[in-house]
Every structure is written in structure tokens, then in C-alpha cells.
Design a protein around this motif. Structure first.
Motif, PDB file in Angstrom:
ATOM      1  N   GLY A   1       0.808  -1.221   0.000  1.00 55.22           N
ATOM      2  CA  GLY A   1       0.000   0.000   0.000  1.00 55.22           C
ATOM      3  C   GLY A   1       0.837   1.265   0.000  1.00 55.22           C
ATOM      4  O   GLY A   1       0.397   2.312  -0.476  1.00 55.22           O
ATOM      5  N   THR A   2       2.045   1.172   0.530  1.00 48.26           N
ATOM      6  CA  THR A   2       2.969   2.307   0.527  1.00 48.26           C
ATOM      7  C   THR A   2       3.834   2.291  -0.726  1.00 48.26           C
ATOM      8  O   THR A   2       4.087   3.327  -1.334  1.00 48.26           O
ATOM      9  CB  THR A   2       3.875   2.259   1.785  1.00 48.26           C
ATOM     10  N   LEU A   3       4.289   1.105  -1.114  1.00 48.56           N
ATOM     11  CA  LEU A   3       5.213   0.970  -2.229  1.00 48.56           C
ATOM     12  C   LEU A   3       4.550   1.218  -3.582  1.00 48.56           C
ATOM     13  O   LEU A   3       5.148   1.860  -4.451  1.00 48.56           O
ATOM     14  CB  LEU A   3       5.848  -0.424  -2.202  1.00 48.56           C
ATOM     15  N   SER A   4       3.340   0.751  -3.780  1.00 45.47           N
ATOM     16  CA  SER A   4       2.677   0.896  -5.086  1.00 45.47           C
ATOM     17  C   SER A   4       2.572   2.347  -5.548  1.00 45.47           C
ATOM     18  O   SER A   4       2.906   2.644  -6.705  1.00 45.47           O
ATOM     19  CB  SER A   4       1.303   0.231  -5.068  1.00 45.47           C
ATOM     20  N   PRO A   5       2.129   3.289  -4.692  1.00 41.19           N
ATOM     21  CA  PRO A   5       2.094   4.687  -5.150  1.00 41.19           C
ATOM     22  C   PRO A   5       3.489   5.250  -5.458  1.00 41.19           C
ATOM     23  O   PRO A   5       3.633   6.056  -6.382  1.00 41.19           O
ATOM     24  CB  PRO A   5       1.453   5.445  -3.988  1.00 41.19           C
ATOM     25  N   LEU A   6       4.503   4.816  -4.706  1.00 40.54           N
ATOM     26  CA  LEU A   6       5.875   5.253  -4.992  1.00 40.54           C
ATOM     27  C   LEU A   6       6.293   4.802  -6.381  1.00 40.54           C
ATOM     28  O   LEU A   6       6.865   5.572  -7.159  1.00 40.54           O
ATOM     29  CB  LEU A   6       6.851   4.664  -3.971  1.00 40.54           C
ATOM     30  N   LEU A   7       6.028   3.536  -6.677  1.00 38.79           N
ATOM     31  CA  LEU A   7       6.406   2.993  -7.981  1.00 38.79           C
ATOM     32  C   LEU A   7       5.614   3.643  -9.108  1.00 38.79           C
ATOM     33  O   LEU A   7       6.164   3.932 -10.178  1.00 38.79           O
ATOM     34  CB  LEU A   7       6.224   1.481  -8.004  1.00 38.79           C
ATOM     35  N   LYS A   8       4.343   3.900  -8.859  1.00 35.92           N
ATOM     36  CA  LYS A   8       3.506   4.552  -9.861  1.00 35.92           C
ATOM     37  C   LYS A   8       4.057   5.939 -10.194  1.00 35.92           C
ATOM     38  O   LYS A   8       4.143   6.334 -11.359  1.00 35.92           O
ATOM     39  CB  LYS A   8       2.068   4.642  -9.357  1.00 35.92           C
ATOM     40  N   ARG A   9       4.464   6.665  -9.157  1.00 39.44           N
ATOM     41  CA  ARG A   9       5.019   8.015  -9.362  1.00 39.44           C
ATOM     42  C   ARG A   9       6.364   7.933 -10.091  1.00 39.44           C
ATOM     43  O   ARG A   9       6.626   8.722 -11.008  1.00 39.44           O
ATOM     44  CB  ARG A   9       5.161   8.730  -8.020  1.00 39.44           C
ATOM     45  N   LEU A  10       7.227   7.007  -9.685  1.00 41.85           N
ATOM     46  CA  LEU A  10       8.514   6.850 -10.362  1.00 41.85           C
ATOM     47  C   LEU A  10       8.321   6.469 -11.827  1.00 41.85           C
ATOM     48  O   LEU A  10       9.082   6.895 -12.700  1.00 41.85           O
ATOM     49  CB  LEU A  10       9.375   5.804  -9.646  1.00 41.85           C
ATOM     50  N   GLU A  11       7.275   5.683 -12.094  1.00 38.97           N
ATOM     51  CA  GLU A  11       6.967   5.305 -13.474  1.00 38.97           C
ATOM     52  C   GLU A  11       6.483   6.524 -14.257  1.00 38.97           C
ATOM     53  O   GLU A  11       6.903   6.744 -15.405  1.00 38.97           O
ATOM     54  CB  GLU A  11       5.922   4.191 -13.489  1.00 38.97           C
ATOM     55  N   SER A  12       5.647   7.350 -13.634  1.00 42.64           N
ATOM     56  CA  SER A  12       5.153   8.548 -14.325  1.00 42.64           C
ATOM     57  C   SER A  12       6.273   9.555 -14.576  1.00 42.64           C
ATOM     58  O   SER A  12       6.204  10.336 -15.526  1.00 42.64           O
ATOM     59  CB  SER A  12       4.003   9.196 -13.548  1.00 42.64           C
TER      60      SER A  12
ATOM     61  N   GLY B   1       9.173   8.602 -15.431  1.00 45.03           N
ATOM     62  CA  GLY B   1       9.989   7.992 -16.472  1.00 45.03           C
ATOM     63  C   GLY B   1      11.250   7.313 -15.973  1.00 45.03           C
ATOM     64  O   GLY B   1      12.149   7.023 -16.762  1.00 45.03           O
ATOM     65  N   PHE B   2      11.317   7.018 -14.665  1.00 39.87           N
ATOM     66  CA  PHE B   2      12.529   6.415 -14.097  1.00 39.87           C
ATOM     67  C   PHE B   2      12.463   4.894 -13.994  1.00 39.87           C
ATOM     68  O   PHE B   2      13.497   4.235 -13.959  1.00 39.87           O
ATOM     69  CB  PHE B   2      12.828   7.004 -12.719  1.00 39.87           C
ATOM     70  N   VAL B   3      11.260   4.343 -13.893  1.00 46.53           N
ATOM     71  CA  VAL B   3      11.110   2.892 -13.793  1.00 46.53           C
ATOM     72  C   VAL B   3       9.975   2.436 -14.696  1.00 46.53           C
ATOM     73  O   VAL B   3       9.139   3.229 -15.135  1.00 46.53           O
ATOM     74  CB  VAL B   3      10.839   2.408 -12.336  1.00 46.53           C
ATOM     75  N   GLU B   4       9.974   1.135 -14.926  1.00 48.72           N
ATOM     76  CA  GLU B   4       8.892   0.503 -15.681  1.00 48.72           C
ATOM     77  C   GLU B   4       8.523  -0.777 -14.947  1.00 48.72           C
ATOM     78  O   GLU B   4       9.398  -1.538 -14.529  1.00 48.72           O
ATOM     79  CB  GLU B   4       9.392   0.175 -17.092  1.00 48.72           C
ATOM     80  N   ARG B   5       7.225  -0.992 -14.771  1.00 46.77           N
ATOM     81  CA  ARG B   5       6.737  -2.229 -14.149  1.00 46.77           C
ATOM     82  C   ARG B   5       6.223  -3.153 -15.238  1.00 46.77           C
ATOM     83  O   ARG B   5       5.503  -2.716 -16.131  1.00 46.77           O
ATOM     84  CB  ARG B   5       5.613  -1.919 -13.148  1.00 46.77           C
ATOM     85  N   ARG B   6       6.606  -4.424 -15.119  1.00 44.04           N
ATOM     86  CA  ARG B   6       6.157  -5.420 -16.104  1.00 44.04           C
ATOM     87  C   ARG B   6       5.822  -6.718 -15.388  1.00 44.04           C
ATOM     88  O   ARG B   6       6.505  -7.103 -14.442  1.00 44.04           O
ATOM     89  CB  ARG B   6       7.263  -5.733 -17.114  1.00 44.04           C
ATOM     90  N   ARG B   7       4.819  -7.404 -15.878  1.00 47.50           N
ATOM     91  CA  ARG B   7       4.502  -8.750 -15.381  1.00 47.50           C
ATOM     92  C   ARG B   7       5.604  -9.699 -15.826  1.00 47.50           C
ATOM     93  O   ARG B   7       6.082  -9.633 -16.957  1.00 47.50           O
ATOM     94  CB  ARG B   7       3.168  -9.235 -15.924  1.00 47.50           C
TER      95      ARG B   7
ATOM     96  N   ARG C   1       1.848 -13.641 -11.848  1.00 50.69           N
ATOM     97  CA  ARG C   1       1.505 -13.001 -10.576  1.00 50.69           C
ATOM     98  C   ARG C   1       2.587 -12.048 -10.100  1.00 50.69           C
ATOM     99  O   ARG C   1       2.358 -11.192  -9.276  1.00 50.69           O
ATOM    100  CB  ARG C   1       1.257 -14.062  -9.486  1.00 50.69           C
ATOM    101  N   ARG C   2       3.776 -12.208 -10.634  1.00 48.47           N
ATOM    102  CA  ARG C   2       4.943 -11.426 -10.197  1.00 48.47           C
ATOM    103  C   ARG C   2       5.102 -10.182 -11.071  1.00 48.47           C
ATOM    104  O   ARG C   2       5.163 -10.277 -12.297  1.00 48.47           O
ATOM    105  CB  ARG C   2       6.173 -12.316 -10.281  1.00 48.47           C
ATOM    106  N   VAL C   3       5.180  -9.012 -10.421  1.00 46.15           N
ATOM    107  CA  VAL C   3       5.436  -7.756 -11.138  1.00 46.15           C
ATOM    108  C   VAL C   3       6.882  -7.377 -10.882  1.00 46.15           C
ATOM    109  O   VAL C   3       7.322  -7.290  -9.734  1.00 46.15           O
ATOM    110  CB  VAL C   3       4.487  -6.629 -10.675  1.00 46.15           C
ATOM    111  N   GLU C   4       7.626  -7.180 -11.956  1.00 50.46           N
ATOM    112  CA  GLU C   4       9.035  -6.812 -11.853  1.00 50.46           C
ATOM    113  C   GLU C   4       9.211  -5.337 -12.184  1.00 50.46           C
ATOM    114  O   GLU C   4       8.504  -4.790 -13.030  1.00 50.46           O
ATOM    115  CB  GLU C   4       9.880  -7.673 -12.790  1.00 50.46           C
ATOM    116  N   VAL C   5      10.167  -4.719 -11.509  1.00 50.14           N
ATOM    117  CA  VAL C   5      10.440  -3.301 -11.705  1.00 50.14           C
ATOM    118  C   VAL C   5      11.815  -3.166 -12.345  1.00 50.14           C
ATOM    119  O   VAL C   5      12.803  -3.712 -11.847  1.00 50.14           O
ATOM    120  CB  VAL C   5      10.391  -2.531 -10.364  1.00 50.14           C
ATOM    121  N   PHE C   6      11.853  -2.446 -13.461  1.00 48.76           N
ATOM    122  CA  PHE C   6      13.073  -2.222 -14.234  1.00 48.76           C
ATOM    123  C   PHE C   6      13.377  -0.731 -14.256  1.00 48.76           C
ATOM    124  O   PHE C   6      12.463   0.094 -14.284  1.00 48.76           O
ATOM    125  CB  PHE C   6      12.880  -2.664 -15.694  1.00 48.76           C
ATOM    126  N   LEU C   7      14.643  -0.385 -14.301  1.00 46.30           N
ATOM    127  CA  LEU C   7      15.047   0.997 -14.531  1.00 46.30           C
ATOM    128  C   LEU C   7      14.907   1.313 -16.010  1.00 46.30           C
ATOM    129  O   LEU C   7      15.205   0.470 -16.864  1.00 46.30           O
ATOM    130  CB  LEU C   7      16.505   1.209 -14.126  1.00 46.30           C
TER     131      LEU C   7
END
Length: 149
Positions: free
Chosen positions: A71-82, A84-90, A96-102
Motif C-alpha cells: 500500500g505504501t510501495l505501489s504509489p511510490l512505484l507509480k510516481r517513479l513510473e510517471s 519515467g525512471f522505472v517501468e513495471r512489467r509482469r 503473478r509477479r510484477v518486476e520493476v526495471f530501470l
């Protein structure tokens, strides 16, 4: 009733918890202008530090390493994605696993962040050895308190 101070009453300035809380707030405030230059908040910086060490990382791995719930991490990742610093991919291996890439921009940001530890050390007025000992003591304290639960 006497006007003498109670000998056994707790004093704020003698509490370890308050010293750690105050130090944490002061450190976060010291980081703020440095991180503003990068367009990051302190929690976003922590996520980026983990990804600069190794990527991809699953959302679960990031949460575990940083001690953050989804609940804390998801908004952080969403903002970092917006930003343009990270990308989330299944994960292709496990949907079921979401991976985070730079992204390239996220990787490039590490160059600007490279001087931050030295700048903080200078602001703290402590030697590298003193900061190392302090970090080691805090890590031991954290581990001991977590294992005592």
C-alpha cells in the motif's frame, strides 16, 4: 508534595527512541534539497538505490528490502513510473509477479545521485569511519529489535 524533580521519571533527552527519531528527521531534511535536484523524494530515492544495486526486482522484493507494504510501495512505484525512471512489467515466468526495471533515464539518474552520500557526510560533520560505525550500530540495533518481536 515536594517541588523536587522525580528521580525516576523518564526524560525526553535521555530516550534512545527520541534521539533516533530526531536524527531521522534531521537526515531526511538534509537529503531534501539534494534530492530535489534529482526530482526525487526521500522514499523514491530509497527505491532507486535498491534498483541501482540490482534490477529487475519484484515489487515484493523491493517491499521486503525497504520494509514497506504494498500500500505504501505501489504509489511510490507509480510516481517513479510517471516520472519515467522505472517501468513495471509482469514476469513472463510467473504472471503473478510484477518486476520493476530501470529506464534509461532512471539509470542515468544514478550519476547525479553519486555524490549524495559524501554531501550528507559533510553536512553531518562526521568522518567516514564515524558514519560507518554509526550505521553498523544502527543496523545491529534494528536486527536485535526485529528479532525480539
Amino acid at each position: 508534595m515536594t517541588d523536587a524533580p522525580r528521580l525516576h521519571s523518564p526524560r525526553l533527552n535521555r530516550q534512545l527512541c527520541f534521539a533516533m527519531y530526531s536524527a531521522s528527521r534531521a537526515a531526511t531534511a538534509a537529503y531534501r534539497p539534494m534530492l530535489e535536484e534529482l526530482g526525487l523524494t526521500y522514499p523514491q530515492y530509497l527505491v532507486m538505490l535498491v534498483l541501482w544495486e540490482e534490477q529487475p526486482r519484484s515489487v515484493g522484493e523491493l517491499g521486503e528490502e525497504l520494509g514497506l507494504d504494498s500500500g505504501t510501495l505501489s504509489p511510490l512505484l507509480k510516481r517513479l513510473e510517471s516520472l519515467g525512471f522505472v517501468e513495471r512489467r509482469r514476469s513472463a515466468a510467473d504472471e503473478r509477479r510484477v518486476e520493476v526495471f530501470l529506464t534509461d533515464a532512471g539509470t542515468a539518474l544514478s550519476t547525479g545521485a553519486a555524490g549524495i552520500p559524501q554531501r550528507l557526510a559533510e553536512a553531518a560533520g562526521l568522518s567516514g569511519a564515524e558514519l560507518d560505525r554509526l550505521r553498523e550500530s544502527l543496523n545491529r540495533l534494528t536486527a536485535a529489535l526485529q528479532s525480539s518481536r
